[in-house]
Design a protein around this motif. Sequence first.
Motif, short mmCIF file in Angstrom:
data_model
loop_
_atom_site.label_atom_id
_atom_site.label_comp_id
_atom_site.label_asym_id
_atom_site.label_seq_id
_atom_site.Cartn_x
_atom_site.Cartn_y
_atom_site.Cartn_z
N TRP A 280 -7.33 4.06 2.74
CA TRP A 280 -5.96 4.39 3.13
C TRP A 280 -5.52 3.60 4.36
CZ3 TRP A 280 -5.49 5.99 8.13
CH2 TRP A 280 -6.64 6.49 8.75
N HIS B 166 -1.37 2.09 -4.25
CA HIS B 166 -2.25 3.24 -4.41
C HIS B 166 -2.92 3.29 -5.78
CE1 HIS B 166 -3.17 7.57 -5.09
NE2 HIS B 166 -3.48 7.55 -3.81
N SER C 263 -5.76 12.87 -4.03
CA SER C 263 -4.58 12.64 -4.87
C SER C 263 -4.93 12.91 -6.33
CB SER C 263 -4.10 11.20 -4.72
OG SER C 263 -5.08 10.30 -5.22
#
Length: 217
Positions: free
Chosen positions: A132, A147, A205
Motif C-alpha cells: 500500500w 489496486h 479488501s
Amino acid sequence: MANIHANPIYTGEPEDLKFAYWVPNVSGGLVVSNIEQRTDWGYDYNVKLAQTAEAVGYEYALSQVRYLSSYGAAQQHESTATSLALALATEKLKVIAAIHPGIWEPAVLAKFILTADQFTKGRTAINVVSGWFKDEYTRLGLPWLEHGERYRRSAEFMDVVRKLFTEENVEYPGNFYTVDDFTLRPGPYPVEGRPHPEIFQGGNSSAARINGGKHAD
C-alpha cells in the motif's frame, strides 16, 4: 465467492485454534502515537519475546515488512532475516515473514525460504502483502500498479512460489511472472501433513479476501 477447497493444504477438517503474535521488528511499538513506546525493536528484545511466546504456547510469529519510515516506524529490520533469526533462537515457534511481490522475485524468495526451512526443520512460512506504500516502490524505480493489478500480481506470485516449493521443471507462462524449466533443490524440509512452507495472504479488501481463499493456505 472464494473456493477454500482450491488449496491443497485445506482438508475441510476442523482445526485447533492457533495463536500468533506480530513481531515488533520496526521501531514505534506498532502504534501511531506521540507517546514514547516501551516496545523495543532490536534483536535481543525480539529473541526474548519469541522465546516467551513459544513457552506460553504461541504457534506463530509474524515479522512485518517495511522498507521506509511510516506510521512512526523510523527504524526497520528486514522481515525474512528477522524471521530466520527468531526461528534459530527457538525450538518450536513457526515464523512467518511478510513479503512484497514486485520487490521480491518469486524464485529468489522461494529459494531463501526453502533454505531457511531446512535450517529450521520446517518452521518457515510467508505472508504475501500486495503493498500500500507507494514510495517503497517508486523510490526504487519499481512500477506502482493499481489496486486490482497488485492483487493479480500477488495471485501469480503465490502460484509460482507454491509450484517452486512442490514441483520440478516448473513452467509458468504468466502475465507478471514467467518460469521456464526451473527446479529448486533441496525442497521443503519434510514435515508430516505439510507439503510445503505455508503461504499466508495479508490484506482486508475484497480482492485480498478472494486471493486468500483461492491462492493462500
